[in-house]
Design a protein around this motif. Structure first.
Motif, short mmCIF file in Angstrom:
data_model
loop_
_atom_site.label_atom_id
_atom_site.label_comp_id
_atom_site.label_asym_id
_atom_site.label_seq_id
_atom_site.Cartn_x
_atom_site.Cartn_y
_atom_site.Cartn_z
N GLY A 17 0.88 -1.31 0.07
CA GLY A 17 0.12 0.18 0.13
C GLY A 17 0.92 1.20 0.01
N SER A 18 2.21 1.18 0.18
CA SER A 18 2.91 2.26 0.41
C SER A 18 3.62 2.78 -0.89
N ILE A 72 2.92 3.21 -4.15
CA ILE A 72 2.40 4.31 -4.96
C ILE A 72 2.67 5.50 -4.41
N GLU A 130 -7.82 4.46 -10.88
CA GLU A 130 -7.49 4.96 -9.52
C GLU A 130 -6.11 5.23 -9.56
N ARG A 131 -5.21 3.99 -9.60
CA ARG A 131 -3.98 4.46 -9.47
C ARG A 131 -3.24 5.47 -10.50
N GLN A 148 -4.53 8.12 -11.42
CA GLN A 148 -4.71 9.40 -10.72
C GLN A 148 -3.46 9.93 -10.04
N SER A 149 -2.51 8.83 -9.56
CA SER A 149 -1.44 9.36 -8.85
C SER A 149 0.02 8.90 -9.45
N ASP A 170 -4.89 -4.85 -0.03
CA ASP A 170 -4.58 -3.65 -1.12
C ASP A 170 -4.13 -4.39 -2.42
N ASP A 213 -8.18 -8.03 -3.54
CA ASP A 213 -8.96 -7.50 -2.72
C ASP A 213 -9.78 -6.39 -3.10
N ILE A 214 -9.54 -5.69 -4.04
CA ILE A 214 -10.19 -4.70 -4.59
C ILE A 214 -11.39 -5.13 -5.35
N ARG A 269 -11.53 11.92 -1.87
CA ARG A 269 -11.06 10.56 -2.24
C ARG A 269 -11.07 9.62 -1.30
N ASP A 310 -5.68 1.89 6.58
CA ASP A 310 -4.56 1.34 5.75
C ASP A 310 -5.13 1.10 4.35
N LYS A 311 -6.47 0.54 4.79
CA LYS A 311 -7.12 0.18 3.56
C LYS A 311 -7.42 1.38 2.44
N ARG A 321 -5.73 3.96 2.48
CA ARG A 321 -4.46 4.40 2.09
C ARG A 321 -4.28 3.57 0.59
N GLY A 322 -4.58 1.93 0.80
CA GLY A 322 -4.07 1.25 -0.19
C GLY A 322 -4.93 1.45 -1.17
N ARG A 323 -6.34 2.06 -1.30
CA ARG A 323 -7.19 2.17 -2.42
C ARG A 323 -6.83 3.57 -3.23
N THR A 324 -6.53 4.56 -2.32
CA THR A 324 -6.53 5.78 -2.82
C THR A 324 -5.10 6.35 -3.15
N PHE A 325 -4.12 5.53 -2.43
CA PHE A 325 -2.70 5.82 -2.53
C PHE A 325 -2.36 7.27 -1.87
#
Lengths: 258, 248, 245
Positions: free
Chosen positions: A85-86, A88, A108-109, A111-112, A150, A154-155, C14, C201-202, C204-208
């Protein structure tokens, strides 16, 4: 015969590509990195065979691909093992040059961060106990699903079956342990690690029907478009030369041989 | 043996550190019903230890304590039953700070004798009248003076209708002006015929109320006599010395 | 500056509004509270039992040894087990205990929250036991003598006289344990439990997004702890009032 001539053409093409890449690499100024002379990659080394710890170092498909990229760009590879999760966030904030961790390109990813071309195709499969009543994807409804937190599995599972049915573990191995212990009814996870888990543990199987098919790509900070272009170039070249397939085959056949 | 004896102590010893310290070193005594036995002696002589060993708050090393015909130092005997019949009053009162005065007095009769709270309260009020503190029923111990605390402690011990009352230096921790009020209650008790064993430094009390006075030294009974004889003609040299110091 | 605020607002949107992600935070907060409260209840019950055994042994062991008999043997065994328990629980990280509970001991329990309640309850029991024991030991020995002289047996003396006083003494420390426990439960995510930390955490993991969810989680913990600390102050004040000696 046709095949042979084709492969000769391919080899020639590869040679040309390699040459052009070498020229590319001769100018390190072409790409800017976080740390001059190094390629800092972020990964989560709990995802065999893509990335895992081996002795004091790291091994896996992603690690080797990253190694090949670093070599082509004339940089030294530095592996950073961080939480999935860290990754990105780290790439986005300029801590690492790239993230390579069996990561799927999603809206979603995007976007970052930017994503490279796909370097591998992965399949999310379903692991169940051998005597499970879950026969196919259609039976998942109403069952407890274990996933690695993550990950795309999972998603997708949270979206498809609701948060309450999905238990998120910190890594794939723990999700599989939970399946063995009976805490969950199945585990949704990438095909490649699934194979190693099922091979290592007793009484588990992978369902024939896959849950979802996805494509892995490397993430790069949005600002660093030079690096994105360079990496896309290397991926194309590795695909052409067959080096990419060699790396994948090395790990996957090795797993199956066990 | 005296048939009137309420407590018979035989060969009582209390050693510490495997016999290196002899707090009680062979004591024999009979205490009859209605007697007021006063124990005096220098500090550290073992008199308090002796008193506390009578109801087994201090576990004797050896010896017999025959209370109402039963040796309560026998490990097969349930001493808790016998303690209900032996009221004890401590130097530092030891009231229960988390309960009101009434709560302190009612606790044991209600929990141990199984009487109703109503009955317990009635009885407690009677006892409070006896110690002249009925207006303090709802107070907490922290609000009381030392003399008041000790009078409540006496009432608490009496609430179990004991056959004997043990007093362990009941006035030693009190300011001088409060000693009298506590001694008055004790004299009142003696007049009513309560059997009492009193460890004290109050020689006046010993002379006035005591049926017998005992001089305790080095864990032994050195002298034992009627108050008149005891104070007028002490025989033991150490008692003579002790009295010369305390009776100035 | 305005740009920064805009980006924070965007990130906030977000992290919490999109996909109703605030519901994860709410669920996580709920689980954190459930785990903490029930674990503390288990801890208190367990702690009182252990403290009773240990302080009985400390205070009565010598005299019971003289009398001997089965009760002394049982007390010694009980005391040994309690000491072993305290050593093991206080000598190992709570995360490891949680994992052992989830993957080894309570294999058949599929409810992760329940496993966490039990694991944290047992862990907390070890600490609460020592809190209670010191509380019991702090009560003047004269209180026990007074109780025993009235004819109460040891256990009755403990229940009616010593423990009510000890509870008053330990209440502030016990409350502190609650505050510590709330923060310790943040590792519940290791066994797949969606607690407050894991909810963050969740997201964080989804939205970065790292900043907004992490700060939000920290703030929620902080608010709970501040509220509890306020309550603790009030309790301490009240206790001091009743103590005028």
């Amino acid at each position: 015969m046709k095949k042979v001539s084709l492969s000769i053409v391919a080899a020639l093409l590869a040679a040309v590509m390699t040459l052009s890449m070498t020229v590319f690499a001769a100018e390190p100024a072409a790409v800017k990195t976080v740390q001059e002379g190094s390629l800092n990659i972020a990964t989560n080394a709990e995802f065999p065979p893509y990335e895992y710890k081996e002795g004091d170092g790291f091994a896996g498909i992603d690690i080797e691909i990253a190694g090949a990229i670093a070599e082509q760009l004339g940089l030294e590879l530095v592996v950073n093992d961080v939480e999935f999760g860290s990754i990105i966030g780290g790439v986005q904030s300029g801590k690492y040059d790239i993230g390579i961790a069996g990561m799927t390109k999603t809206e979603e990813r995007l976007q970052s961060v930017n994503f490279s071309e796909t370097y591998a195709t992965a399949v999310q499969v379903i692991i169940v106990k051998e005597d499970s009543e879950i026969q196919s994807v259609d039976d998942l409804e109403g069952h407890k699903i274990g996933v690695q937190q993550d990950t795309t599995g999972d998603i997708y599972c949270c979206d498809d079956f609701g948060d309450d049915m999905v238990t998120e573990y910190r890594n794939g191995a723990e999700a599989v342990q939970a399946l063995i212990a009976g805490k969950v009814d199945c585990v949704v996870i990438d095909n490649e690690p699934a194979k190693s888990y099922v091979a290592a543990a007793q009484g588990l199987k992978i369902l024939d029907t896959e849950y979802v098919t996805e494509e892995y790509a490397i993430c790069i900070a949005k600002e660093n478009e030079d690096l994105l272009a360079a990496i896309n170039g290397v991926i194309a070249q590795l695909q052409e030369s067959g080096a990419l397939q060699e790396i994948v085959d090395k790990y996957i056949t090795a797993e199956e041989a066990e | 043996m005296d048939n009137d004896a309420l407590i018979q102590v035989r060969g009582l010893k209390k050693y510490y550190n495997d016999g290196a310290v002899k707090a009680i070193d062979g004591v024999d005594i009979d205490i009859r019903k209605g007697e007021v036995v006063v124990i005096i002696g220098p500090s550290g002589c073992g008199k308090s230890t002796f008193l506390k060993s009578l109801n087994l708050l201090e576990l004797p090393t050896e010896g017999k304590i025959i209370f109402e015909g039963e040796d309560i130092n026998d490990s097969k005997v349930n001493v808790n039953i016998h303690r209900q019949k032996m009221g004890m009053v401590f130097q530092h009162f030891n009231l229960f700070p988390h309960m009101t005065v009434l709560g302190n007095i009612m606790l044991a009769p209600v929990k141990l004798k199984g009487i109703s709270k109503e009955e317990g309260r009635k009885k407690a009020m009677e006892l409070l009248r006896m110690v002249h503190l009925e207006d303090k029923a709802e107070e907490y111990p922290a609000m009381l003076s030392g003399g008041q605390k000790q009078r409540i402690a006496i009432a608490r011990a009496l609430a179990m209708d004991p056959d004997v009352m043990l007093f362990d230096e009941p006035t030693s921790a009190l300011d001088p002006e409060m000693v009298g009020e506590v001694l008055d209650i004790m004299k009142e008790l003696a007049r009513e015929g309560m059997t009492m064993i009193v460890v004290t430094h109050e020689m006046g009390f010993a002379k006035e109320v005591g049926s017998r006075v005992i001089f305790f030294d080095s864990g032994q009974i050195r002298e034992e006599n009627s108050p008149a004889e005891f104070f007028a003609h002490p025989k033991d040299p150490r008692l003579q010395e002790f009295l010369s110091k305390v009776l100035i | 500056m305005a740009e920064w605020f805009h980006s924070i607002a965007d990130a906030f949107n977000r992290c919490f509004i999109e996909d109703n992600r605030w519901k994860w935070m709410l669920e996580g907060l709920g689980n954190t509270m459930i785990i903490t409260i029930f674990a503390l209840l288990i801890g208190i019950v367990l702690g009182i039992i252990i403290a009773a055994v240990r302080s009985t042994y400390d205070m009565n062991g010598a005299s019971m040894k003289k009398k001997g008999g089965l009760s002394y043997v049982l007390l010694r065994i009980g005391n040994f087990i309690c000491n072993l328990f305290l050593t093991v629980i206080r000598g190992t990280p709570v995360v490891v205990q949680l994992m052992i509970m989830y993957f080894v001991i309570l294999v058949n329990v599929t409810n992760g929250v329940l496993v966490a309640v039990i694991a944290f309850g047992i862990n907390s029991g070890a600490y609460v036991a020592e809190i209670f024991r010191s509380g019991i030991m702090s009560i003047d020995e004269g209180q026990i003598e007074a109780g025993r002289s009235l004819g109460f047996n040891y256990i009755q003396t403990m229940i009616f006289i010593i423990i009510p006083q000890a509870v008053k003494v330990v209440l502030p420390t016990l409350f502190n344990e609650l505050i510590v426990l709330i923060k310790e439960t943040s590792v519940a995510g290791y066994v797949g439990v969606m607690d407050l930390t894991k909810a963050g955490d969740k997201i964080r993991g989804r939205t970065f997004e790292a900043f907004v969810p992490l700060i939000a989680v920290a703030v929620v913990y902080l608010i709970i702890v501040i509220i509890l600390t306020r309550i603790l102050r009030i309790i301490e004040k009240r206790l001091r009032k009743g103590e005028r000696r």
